[in-house]
Design a protein around this motif. Sequence first.
Motif, short mmCIF file in Angstrom:
data_model
loop_
_atom_site.label_atom_id
_atom_site.label_comp_id
_atom_site.label_asym_id
_atom_site.label_seq_id
_atom_site.Cartn_x
_atom_site.Cartn_y
_atom_site.Cartn_z
N GLN A 65 0.81 -1.27 -0.04
CA GLN A 65 0.22 0.00 0.09
C GLN A 65 1.03 1.15 -0.14
N LEU A 66 2.33 1.28 1.03
CA LEU A 66 2.49 2.68 1.37
C LEU A 66 3.74 2.27 -0.33
N HIS A 67 4.13 1.15 -0.32
CA HIS A 67 5.25 0.95 -1.45
C HIS A 67 6.62 0.91 -1.07
N GLU A 68 6.30 0.41 0.45
CA GLU A 68 8.33 0.77 0.54
C GLU A 68 9.07 -0.73 -0.37
N ASP A 69 10.04 -0.88 0.65
CA ASP A 69 11.05 -2.12 -0.49
C ASP A 69 11.13 -2.84 1.10
N THR A 70 11.68 -4.15 0.74
CA THR A 70 11.34 -5.54 1.64
C THR A 70 12.32 -4.55 2.59
N VAL A 71 13.75 -4.13 2.90
CA VAL A 71 14.82 -3.79 4.36
C VAL A 71 13.90 -2.71 4.73
N SER A 72 13.54 -1.54 3.79
CA SER A 72 12.76 -0.38 4.37
C SER A 72 11.38 -0.98 5.64
N SER A 73 11.00 -1.96 4.97
CA SER A 73 9.05 -1.90 6.02
C SER A 73 9.89 -3.16 6.96
N VAL A 74 10.94 -4.25 6.81
CA VAL A 74 10.97 -4.92 7.75
C VAL A 74 11.56 -4.27 9.44
N ARG A 75 12.33 -3.16 8.73
CA ARG A 75 13.01 -2.71 9.49
C ARG A 75 12.35 -0.93 10.56
N ASN A 76 11.22 -0.75 9.51
CA ASN A 76 10.26 0.44 10.09
C ASN A 76 9.20 -0.73 11.17
N VAL A 77 8.34 -1.95 10.68
CA VAL A 77 8.30 -2.56 11.72
C VAL A 77 8.28 -2.87 12.60
N ASN A 78 10.09 -3.25 12.73
CA ASN A 78 10.98 -3.55 13.76
C ASN A 78 10.86 -2.42 14.17
N ASN A 79 11.25 -1.61 14.18
CA ASN A 79 11.50 0.19 15.07
C ASN A 79 9.91 0.06 15.71
N TRP A 80 8.58 -0.23 15.26
CA TRP A 80 7.41 0.40 15.56
C TRP A 80 7.38 -0.84 16.79
N SER A 81 7.53 -2.00 16.52
CA SER A 81 7.34 -3.06 17.18
C SER A 81 8.22 -3.11 18.34
N GLY A 82 9.14 -2.69 18.49
CA GLY A 82 10.17 -2.15 19.80
C GLY A 82 10.21 -0.76 19.85
N SER A 83 9.31 -0.38 19.33
CA SER A 83 8.69 1.39 20.75
C SER A 83 8.17 0.33 21.28
N VAL A 84 6.79 0.61 20.85
CA VAL A 84 6.01 -1.18 21.46
C VAL A 84 5.43 -1.16 22.88
N TRP A 85 6.99 -1.68 22.54
CA TRP A 85 7.36 -2.70 24.34
C TRP A 85 8.44 -2.16 24.87
N ILE A 86 9.36 -1.29 24.17
CA ILE A 86 10.25 -0.44 25.01
C ILE A 86 9.44 0.84 25.96
N THR A 87 8.17 1.45 24.91
CA THR A 87 7.56 3.08 26.08
C THR A 87 7.43 2.56 27.00
N PHE A 506 14.39 -3.96 17.75
CA PHE A 506 15.56 -2.87 17.34
C PHE A 506 16.33 -3.33 17.33
N LEU A 507 16.78 -4.67 17.90
CA LEU A 507 18.56 -4.99 17.34
C LEU A 507 17.96 -6.44 15.73
N ASN A 508 16.68 -6.28 15.67
CA ASN A 508 16.27 -7.47 14.45
C ASN A 508 16.64 -6.10 13.23
N SER A 509 16.17 -4.72 13.42
CA SER A 509 16.08 -3.77 12.60
C SER A 509 17.20 -3.38 11.92
N PHE A 510 18.42 -3.71 13.62
CA PHE A 510 19.31 -3.07 13.08
C PHE A 510 20.70 -4.11 12.57
N LEU A 511 20.13 -4.95 12.96
CA LEU A 511 20.31 -6.92 12.09
C LEU A 511 20.52 -7.17 10.24
#
Length: 593
Positions: A65-87, A506-511
């Motif tokens: 829907q937003l037409h992001e590439d695979t690495v960017s989408s995985v990184r953005n999902v991980n960053n958001w999910s990481g924020s949900v769990w770290i706040t 976040f670690l998965n996003s970095f990796l």
Amino acid sequence: MEAKVDYTQDGTVDFRGQPALQSKTGKWKACAFLVEVINISGYEAFERMAFYGVASNLVNYLTTQLHEDTVSSVRNVNNWSGSVWITPILGAYIADSYLGRFWTFTLSSLIYVLGMTLLTIAVSLKSLKPTCTNGICNKASNTQIAFFYTALYTMAIGAGGTKPNISTFGADQFDDLNPNEKSIKASFFNWWMFTSFLGALIATLGLVYIQENFGWGLGYGIPSAGLLFSLIIFYIGTPIYRHKVRTKSPTRDIICVPIEAFKNRKLQLPSDNSDLYEHHHQHYVSSGKRQVYHTPTLRFLDKAAIKENSTIGSSRAPLTVTQVEGVKLIFGMVLIWLVTLIPSTIWAQINTLFVKQGTTLDRNFGPDFKIPAASLGSFVTLSMLLSVPMYDRFFVPFMRTKTGHPRGITLLQRLGIGFSIQIIAIAIAYAVEVRRVHVIKANYALGPKDIVPMSIFWLLPQYVLIGIADVFNAIGLLEFFYDQSPHDMQSLGTTFFTSGIGVGNFLNSFLVTMVDKITGKGDRKSWIGDNLNDCHLDYYYGFLLVLSCFNLVAFLWVSSRYIYKRESIMVKEGLCVQLEENPTLDASLGLQV
């Protein structure tokens, strides 16, 4: 006298701030609003539906829907999910130090609902989504991206106050100092997690299908409306809730103890630990608090409790052994927390690479039905739903007869089993990916939209095993960090659990980012490319497998040196002092009966 006896013994109060009556507040009567209603048809179920309804299919929304590439989408999902769990670190601190669990949860849940409402609007209005003409889609505009991610991160802020407080608030409904209530509290976290899994199951089975076949707006709108309804149900139970009395900035000990120990660094520790400063037992009886007993670890910190501190010009009483031991507990939990990060990274694959992997496979189930790739995550939940009752009703009693331990096995043994099962799961994921690559080559299915002639059910074992592993490590971690936290910091203690998941994301996003950059240099193929049919995802899974094996060795080393909390339970009637002397676990929650 009878009315006095009827009060809870742990110092909890009702919503008016008066001592809570045992007969009219708390227990499963109160948890009916928290577990049976909040989890099954109320807040927790709809929150789980909302979170997993978004998280499990977010990588597909970002790419399709937003037409992001695979690495960017995985990184953005991980960053958001990481924020949900770290706040939740911030939410727990606010609860423990200022607002209390009830009001922190209440305000945060409203923010969460706002985030879900904005997200529903973002996926529903055409003006907030990229347009496509003749099969050619425009990239999302800055305004569209900003609105979508504002909604996502509003949810993350709301989750910061709900995640660490709703489960601990439920646990607060049981009086640890009442033997009857303590016994019925025994399996609270197991059944708490069990009922929350139901919400996740509905999301991965129902909402994901609705999103892909009836519209993303409807798929997000259902849990949004449910969240609003469930808050009304939550407020109905207000008169019968019990509330822990807040203490002033309990986390200050984390700072004060090391400072005082450093100030007293030149003083000699007494040969007898009983010479260290500690309140009399009566202080803990009257305050309803726990006395934590001395342990031989981190002896330097004991200097904060030396009585002879007049030599350094201080007229203030030294810190107590209980305060010092609370800080030792935090340091010990930090070490355990560090070795949970790699398992959390493995868990992060469920909503990212596993889903993208599934989109390349044959998803047909009958002539007219195609399985959404994200729906396979429901098997994680299903395996947990089946495994929790088996663990609680069969495994624990069986192991209890073998070991004599009230939980059957210690909490750290439970974690070790879970981490080991997870290693088997990622090993199977690696083997399945090796086979997928072989099938791709054999059938020349190298195009980015080519469907690999291999059933999506090949991925089923890795999902099921991760679900079984979570019964050991996810529930075990929540229980471990709650139990081993200092008594005044149990909300903050549970954030060790949530923040571990967050940092793992976040670690998965970095990796993923680093692996893509390193392996994709020059003319080489990246291990994780936009075209999963022409890359080496198997290499990345093999890399995670090696990391997991090293992490298990580190966990075994750290856990072999961990010393569990030893604390007293003060019973007001007769000023009786009961010391829990189990050398492996002295915490109040769990599976003992």
